[in-house]
Design an enzyme around this catalytic site. Structure first.
Site, PDB file in Angstrom:
ATOM      1  N   ASP A 138      -9.095   6.572  -0.209  1.00  0.00           N
ATOM      2  CA  ASP A 138     -10.011   6.609  -1.363  1.00  0.00           C
ATOM      3  C   ASP A 138     -11.430   6.262  -0.887  1.00  0.00           C
ATOM      4  OD1 ASP A 138      -9.421   3.941  -0.773  1.00  0.00           O
ATOM      5  OD2 ASP A 138      -9.762   3.266  -2.818  1.00  0.00           O
ATOM      6  N   HIS A 438      -2.516  10.965   3.449  1.00  0.00           N
ATOM      7  CA  HIS A 438      -3.237  10.923   2.173  1.00  0.00           C
ATOM      8  C   HIS A 438      -4.647  10.418   2.460  1.00  0.00           C
ATOM      9  CE1 HIS A 438      -3.704  10.167  -2.189  1.00  0.00           C
ATOM     10  NE2 HIS A 438      -4.348   9.077  -1.812  1.00  0.00           N
ATOM     11  N   ASP A 485       5.838  12.735   4.809  1.00  0.00           N
ATOM     12  CA  ASP A 485       4.573  13.197   5.401  1.00  0.00           C
ATOM     13  C   ASP A 485       3.951  14.233   4.472  1.00  0.00           C
ATOM     14  OD1 ASP A 485       2.456  13.825   6.995  1.00  0.00           O
ATOM     15  OD2 ASP A 485       3.616  14.897   8.516  1.00  0.00           O
ATOM     16  N   GLU A 494      -0.678   6.983   3.309  1.00  0.00           N
ATOM     17  CA  GLU A 494      -2.131   6.794   3.284  1.00  0.00           C
ATOM     18  C   GLU A 494      -2.561   6.139   4.597  1.00  0.00           C
ATOM     19  OE1 GLU A 494      -3.638   4.972  -0.315  1.00  0.00           O
ATOM     20  OE2 GLU A 494      -5.715   5.198   0.326  1.00  0.00           O
TER      21      GLU A 494
HETATM   22  O1  9MR Z   1      -2.368  -2.231   0.737  1.00  0.00           O
HETATM   23  C1  9MR Z   1      -2.286  -2.421  -0.665  1.00  0.00           C
HETATM   24  C2  9MR Z   1      -0.851  -2.733  -1.048  1.00  0.00           C
HETATM   25  O2  9MR Z   1      -0.471  -3.989  -0.519  1.00  0.00           O
HETATM   26  C3  9MR Z   1      -0.702  -2.738  -2.562  1.00  0.00           C
HETATM   27  O3  9MR Z   1       0.668  -2.889  -2.882  1.00  0.00           O
HETATM   28  C4  9MR Z   1      -1.243  -1.424  -3.125  1.00  0.00           C
HETATM   29  C5  9MR Z   1      -1.150  -1.345  -4.644  1.00  0.00           C
HETATM   30  O4  9MR Z   1      -1.971  -2.268  -5.235  1.00  0.00           O
HETATM   31  O5  9MR Z   1      -2.596  -1.252  -2.750  1.00  0.00           O
HETATM   32  C6  9MR Z   1      -2.774  -1.165  -1.355  1.00  0.00           C
HETATM   33  O6  9MR Z   1      -4.130  -1.061  -1.069  1.00  0.00           O
HETATM   34  C7  9MR Z   1      -4.787   0.141  -1.457  1.00  0.00           C
HETATM   35  C8  9MR Z   1      -6.034  -0.295  -2.210  1.00  0.00           C
HETATM   36  O7  9MR Z   1      -5.667  -0.924  -3.403  1.00  0.00           O
HETATM   37  C9  9MR Z   1      -6.971   0.878  -2.493  1.00  0.00           C
HETATM   38  N1  9MR Z   1      -7.265   1.607  -1.286  1.00  0.00           N
HETATM   39  C10 9MR Z   1      -6.063   2.083  -0.601  1.00  0.00           C
HETATM   40  C11 9MR Z   1      -5.206   0.904  -0.209  1.00  0.00           C
HETATM   41  C12 9MR Z   1      -4.012   1.330   0.644  1.00  0.00           C
HETATM   42  O8  9MR Z   1      -3.097   2.101  -0.069  1.00  0.00           O
END
Ligand code: 9MR
Length: 516
Positions: A138, A438, A485, A494
């Site tokens: 993102d 992703h 994948d 991601e």
């Molecule tokens: O790494 C984060 C994971 O521990 C959480 O469970 C998840 C849902 O809240 O979010 C992950 O972090 C994401 C972040 O919120 C936004 N950018 C992408 C991150 C990796 O997926």
């Protein structure tokens, strides 16, 4: 899928060399060289059933084969393994590319006027907050994860300043400085720190120039203030001679953020209504308090910051797990060990805690059939693997004991192919690696950039429902195989700052440890 799982990059000549064979009836293996000649035979060890992958597992060890070359493992009744090499400078390119992930993540939004969301306490106006790295697939910039990721890599610089360049002119420091310059902009006038810069809802899957939603400054939290304080105090120590003005400014900002946190110890961040971007929410700020106090103490030697550490120093409970959530304080422990300001009695306490955790994780390597220190696979599980590898690397650094270096190697083997998916989780490295991470910045590419660590198997599969709606399915329910994948799988495929940062640490460490 190949039933022999092995690090697809291979091994350093002097390192431990192991692999996994699943559903193998044979009880021995052999190794063939490039000409098809048998160069090694050995027994397979029965490790039993692994519930996380649903497999009967055997392992083989050929550590005494040291001759550089290209090889494969053969087990009767199984397809030969993917080819691998034995060579020095094994991770030279991979280390460079996992590091190059960071310049690639540099923010392309101007961010000169990010609108204040009312939950920051500012009713109107905008913040000039340019630069920094995008967090992941993102386009958000989150103080906590930016600080945490920078902190992980600074911890490597502090013990091995030559790992990525020279001590006084390091591309690693230069890149981290780019992030820190952004982090500075996140401090409010009263010392508190804003939580994140994102749009209110995630951008469409497009390149930055087409991601034109308004960008907001959202939240002001204890977690943001403490991680800000921690990384800037750490930076102040590291840049003390390189750039004294910056070092002083960083320390002043860190102290103000610390003071604000002490007065506001439980400003937990929660997404405001109408916002669905990442939360990095955590209702337990003990780790963040510890990390910040430890850095301030390690930098200043001021007793004021030693006092809040007392309880934790009595126990020294380093931990891994849950991705970033339980790991932030570990950086504080690493800094206490590295700093010249910390008395040797404190260092001795921390070192014994570090060795205690490393030994517990070694016992886990013995117990888990795949010879890894993790058997719980959640969002970002590859970072749990790498965070554990960091613990082993540091235990090796401070004790000199080979068993910890072996464990660092074995844990890294998992990341690069010795896993239940027989996949290297680093893009562009190994025979089979993720092709569709992703990541919005890959949207116009046929192939992903090399050196990106994907989140990896995630037994919780938070995105399964959405994937099903697009006709995409996780292949199995076994947690160690719960990975797809596919570009839409944000919960398993991601990429993210705090998953690449420990890879920079671990691959950089191994390259130094195995220097001829
Ligand atoms: O790494 C984060 C994971 O521990 C959480 O469970 C998840 C849902 O809240 O979010 C992950 O972090 C994401 C972040 O919120 C936004 N950018 C992408 C991150 C990796 O997926």
């Amino acid at each position: 899928m190949n039933s022999i799982r092995i690090n697809q990059l291979g091994f350093y000549p002097q390192s431990i060399k192991t692999f996994v064979a699943v559903k193998a009836k044979a009880d021995s293996f052999l190794i063939l060289n490039q000409r098809g000649e048998k160069v090694f035979t050995g027994p397979l060890k029965d490790k039993g059933y692994w519930a996380a992958s649903g497999e009967e597992v055997k392992t083989g060890d050929f550590s005494s084969l040291c001759e550089p070359g290209l090889y494969s493992v053969v087990v009767d009744g199984c397809e030969p393994s993917l080819p691998f090499t034995i060579q020095s400078e094994l991770y030279k390119e991979a280390a460079r590319d996992v590091f190059n992930f960071f310049p690639f993540q540099r923010c392309q939004h101007g961010d000169h006027a990010c609108l204040f969301h009312p939950d920051t306490g500012h009713k109107t106006g905008a913040l000039n907050s340019p630069g920094g790295w995008y967090d992941a697939g993102d386009y958000g910039k989150y103080t906590l994860n930016g600080a945490f990721s920078a902190g992980l890599m600074l911890a490597l610089h502090e013990i091995l300043p030559h790992a990525y360049g020279q001590a006084d002119s390091s591309p690693l420091l230069e890149e981290i400085r780019f992030e820190l310059d952004w982090i500075f902009t996140m401090q409010d006038k009263d010392g508190g720190v804003f939580h994140k810069i994102t749009s209110l809802e995630h951008d469409d899957f497009v390149l930055p120039e087409k991601a034109v939603k308004d960008r907001f400054v959202i939240g002001k939290s204890t977690a943001a203030a403490l991680t800000f304080a921690a990384v800037l105090a750490q930076a102040s120590r590291i840049w003390a001679d390189l750039d004294p003005n910056f070092a002083q400014e960083a320390l002043n900002a860190a102290k103000r953020a610390w003071d604000w946190s002490v007065e506001h110890p439980s400003e937990y961040f929660k997404n405001p209504t109408g916002c669905n971007t990442g939360e990095y929410g955590d209702h337990d700020q003990k780790e963040e308090f510890f990390w910040a106090a430890a850095e301030l103490y390690a930098t200043t030697g001021d007793k004021k910051y030693r006092e809040p550490l007392q309880d934790d120093l009595d126990k020294v409970s380093l931990r891994i797990g849950e991705n970033w959530r339980q790991y932030t304080d570990n950086i504080g422990y690493y800094s206490l060990l590295a700093s010249s300001q910390v008395p040797k009695e404190d260092k001795a306490l921390v070192k014994s805690g570090l060795i205690r955790l490393a030994d517990e994780l070694l016992a886990k390597i013995e117990a888990v059939p795949y010879e890894i220190p993790v058997d719980d696979f959640q969002w970002g599980s590859n970072s749990d693997i790498l965070d554990a590898a960091m613990i082993f690397a540091l235990a090796h650094h401070y004790s000199g004991e080979k068993k910890y270096l072996d464990a660092t190697v074995q844990t890294t083997d998992y990341l690069l192919g010795k896993n239940a998916l027989s996949l290297s989780f680093v893009t562009g490295y190994g025979v089979k690696s993720p092709m569709n991470p992703h990541h919005r910045l890959f949207v116009d590419r046929k192939l992903p950039e090399p050196g990106f660590v994907v989140g990896g198997p995630n037994g919780n599969r938070e995105d399964a429902q959405e994937l099903r709606e697009s006709g995409v399915y996780y292949p199995t329910c076994f947690p160690a195989k719960a990975y797809v994948d596919h570009v839409e799988s944000y919960a398993s495929n991601e990429i993210c700052l705090n998953w690449n940062a420990p890879a920079v640490f671990v691959l950089g460490y191994l390259e130094e440890a195995f220097k001829a």
